[in-house]
Design a protein around this motif. Structure first.
Motif, short mmCIF file in Angstrom:
data_model
loop_
_atom_site.label_atom_id
_atom_site.label_comp_id
_atom_site.label_asym_id
_atom_site.label_seq_id
_atom_site.Cartn_x
_atom_site.Cartn_y
_atom_site.Cartn_z
N CYS A 108 143.34 82.38 18.71
CA CYS A 108 143.86 81.19 18.72
C CYS A 108 145.50 81.41 18.43
CB CYS A 108 143.02 80.15 17.86
SG CYS A 108 141.54 79.71 18.85
N LEU A 109 145.46 82.15 17.13
CA LEU A 109 146.89 82.15 16.72
C LEU A 109 147.69 83.22 17.62
CD1 LEU A 109 148.64 81.58 14.17
CD2 LEU A 109 147.87 83.82 12.99
N LYS A 110 147.18 84.04 18.35
CA LYS A 110 148.03 84.99 18.92
C LYS A 110 148.37 84.26 20.42
CE LYS A 110 146.00 89.50 17.61
NZ LYS A 110 145.34 90.54 17.80
N SER A 111 147.42 83.19 20.90
CA SER A 111 147.70 82.58 22.04
C SER A 111 148.86 81.67 22.11
CB SER A 111 146.32 81.92 22.73
OG SER A 111 146.07 80.93 21.52
N SER A 112 149.22 81.29 20.70
CA SER A 112 150.68 80.38 20.39
C SER A 112 151.63 81.08 20.48
CB SER A 112 150.26 79.86 19.14
OG SER A 112 148.80 79.18 19.19
#
Length: 440
Positions: A108-112
């Motif tokens: 989720c963090l990487k997708s941001s």
């Protein structure tokens, strides 16, 4: 067991809330000097309260005894946001954190990351174009608002400008509820600040609930599918996540970063931060240490206990002052000096003594995301610009509540790095540049 230094005073007459909120740094420093110690008592919000300004005391409060010193259920945050992981205690708080943690870590963090990069480019690419000084706090607050609304609510300024503007205005009105007297009053042609904030909250909740019902993408969709304790939990947490509190904290730290590295005398630090990721990390730790976005946090003793060897009766408040904790000379030598190198030397591995985003089991759930925000923006600034205070002499005295920043927002001039390098021999960089100079 020792008695707490200081005096809790008597009900109402002995209350020091006004003095504390007017200038919390002067308040704690005077008492540290008077009592010759970094733990003392006073009366805050008409409650006997322990003030913690030591690193060891903060760790004891927030880590070792987090199950004894609890969040205040009557806090204004509860009025404005409802029951969230910030305001609840015990098992409910633990379960909420377990459910929500996945949204701020891993994939989720990487997708941001792509969206964060695109917003940094859009908001920061034109800093040098006008040739006029920029109010950096306003620039960074807009950047933080775009990041928050885009990531958490799928409302992007470039795609839905009218909705974005409406939400931004409502968030500002809602924010004022945290800094207004909690008096819900309306008469013809006038409403109290708190009443206006509650109206804004209701309108924001309508927008949020519509998003949760109809949007299955991104953070909104993931939040809506989590196993939360009741039907209102998702909307209340979204209200917290899009709060003006986050952009203001982001703007606070970025403003302090640009102030710390501004001007020709800081050129070498800017170069190192641009070229060495570890050094940039240390710079940001030092910015957070000296100029924490939040002055501290408050707890209530659920039973008789001790802090720093002093007896604390049940019902007493306990407030940690991050500004004082971060300048504890027992941990930080030369505590008032900006020394990024300390984090690769004597203070290496001691990030746990920083507490402006909390510490221990109740620390900010979004701290990793905040770190990504900050580093992305700082890398963009360092890669593309040199900057300086303009005018050079400005009042940079900080206000510390509700979010820290210079009381008079500073203005800075930015010059593209390719320009400043080609004009290295020109000693007039400290003068105003024209638009044609900067864009050429």
């Amino acid at each position: 067991m020792s008695k707490l230094p200081g005096n809790a005073g008597v009900s109402l007459l002995g209350d020091k809330s006004l003095e504390f909120y007017r200038d919390p740094v002067t308040f704690y420093r005077q008492r540290v000097d008077k009592h010759r110690g970094r733990v003392f008592q006073g009366r805050l919000l008409n409650r006997p309260t322990v003030f913690i300004c030591s690193a060891a005391g903060m760790r004891e409060l927030l880590c070792e005894k987090s199950n004894v010193f609890l969040k205040d259920p009557t806090d204004l945050m509860t009025n404005m946001y409802g029951d969230t992981l910030v305001t609840t205690n015990g098992e409910e708080a633990c379960l909420l954190r377990l459910s929500l943690t996945s949204l701020f870590t891993g994939s989720c963090l990487k997708s941001s990351s792509d969206y964060i990069s695109s917003v940094c480019v859009r908001c920061l690419k034109d800093l040098s174009l006008s040739g006029q000084p920029e109010c950096v706090y306003s620039v960074f607050k807009r950047l933080g608002t775009e990041l928050v609304l885009g990531l958490f609510l799928n409302v992007r300024a470039e795609e839905q400008p009218e909705l974005f503007q409406e939400i931004m205005q409502l968030c500002t009105l809602h924010w004022h509820g945290l800094i207004s007297a909690p008096v819900n009053m309306k008469v013809p042609l006038w409403s109290s600040g708190f009443s206006t904030a509650l109206d804004a909250r209701d309108k924001l909740m309508d927008i949020i609930k519509d998003k949760l019902e109809n949007d299955t993408e991104g953070f909104v969709g993931s939040l809506g599918s989590l196993p939360l304790p009741d039907s209102s939990a998702a909307s209340q947490h979204l209200l917290l996540f899009i709060s003006a509190l986050i952009p203001k904290a982001f703007a606070s730290l970025l403003t302090s970063f640009t102030l710390a590295l501004s001007g020709n005398e800081q050129e070498e630090k800017r170069r190192r931060a641009r070229e060495e990721p570890d050094y940039l990390h240390n710079v940001l730790l030092e910015v957070q240490r000296l100029w924490p976005a939040f002055i501290g946090g408050r707890r209530i003793a659920d039973q008789d206990s001790t802090l720093a060897g002093f007896h604390v009766p049940k019902g007493h408040g306990a407030i940690y002052i991050s500004h004082g904790v971060h300048r504890d000379p027992e941990v930080f030598q030369q505590p008032d000096d900006f020394l990024p190198e300390r984090w690769s030397g004597r203070n290496a591995g001691q990030e746990h003594f920083l507490c402006s985003f909390g510490s221990g089991a109740r620390n900010c759930i979004g701290s990793n995301l905040a770190d990504v925000f900050l580093k992305e923006a700082c890398v963009y600034l360092l890669t593309h610009y040199d900057w300086r205070l303009d005018p050079p002499s400005q009042d940079l005295e900080y206000k510390w509540l509700p979010v820290s920043r210079p009381a008079n927002p500073p203005t800075m001039s930015f010059a593209r790095l390719d320009q400043t390098r080609s004009d290295k021999s020109d000693t007039s960089w400290g003068m105003h540049s024209t638009s044609s100079d900067i864009t050429s």
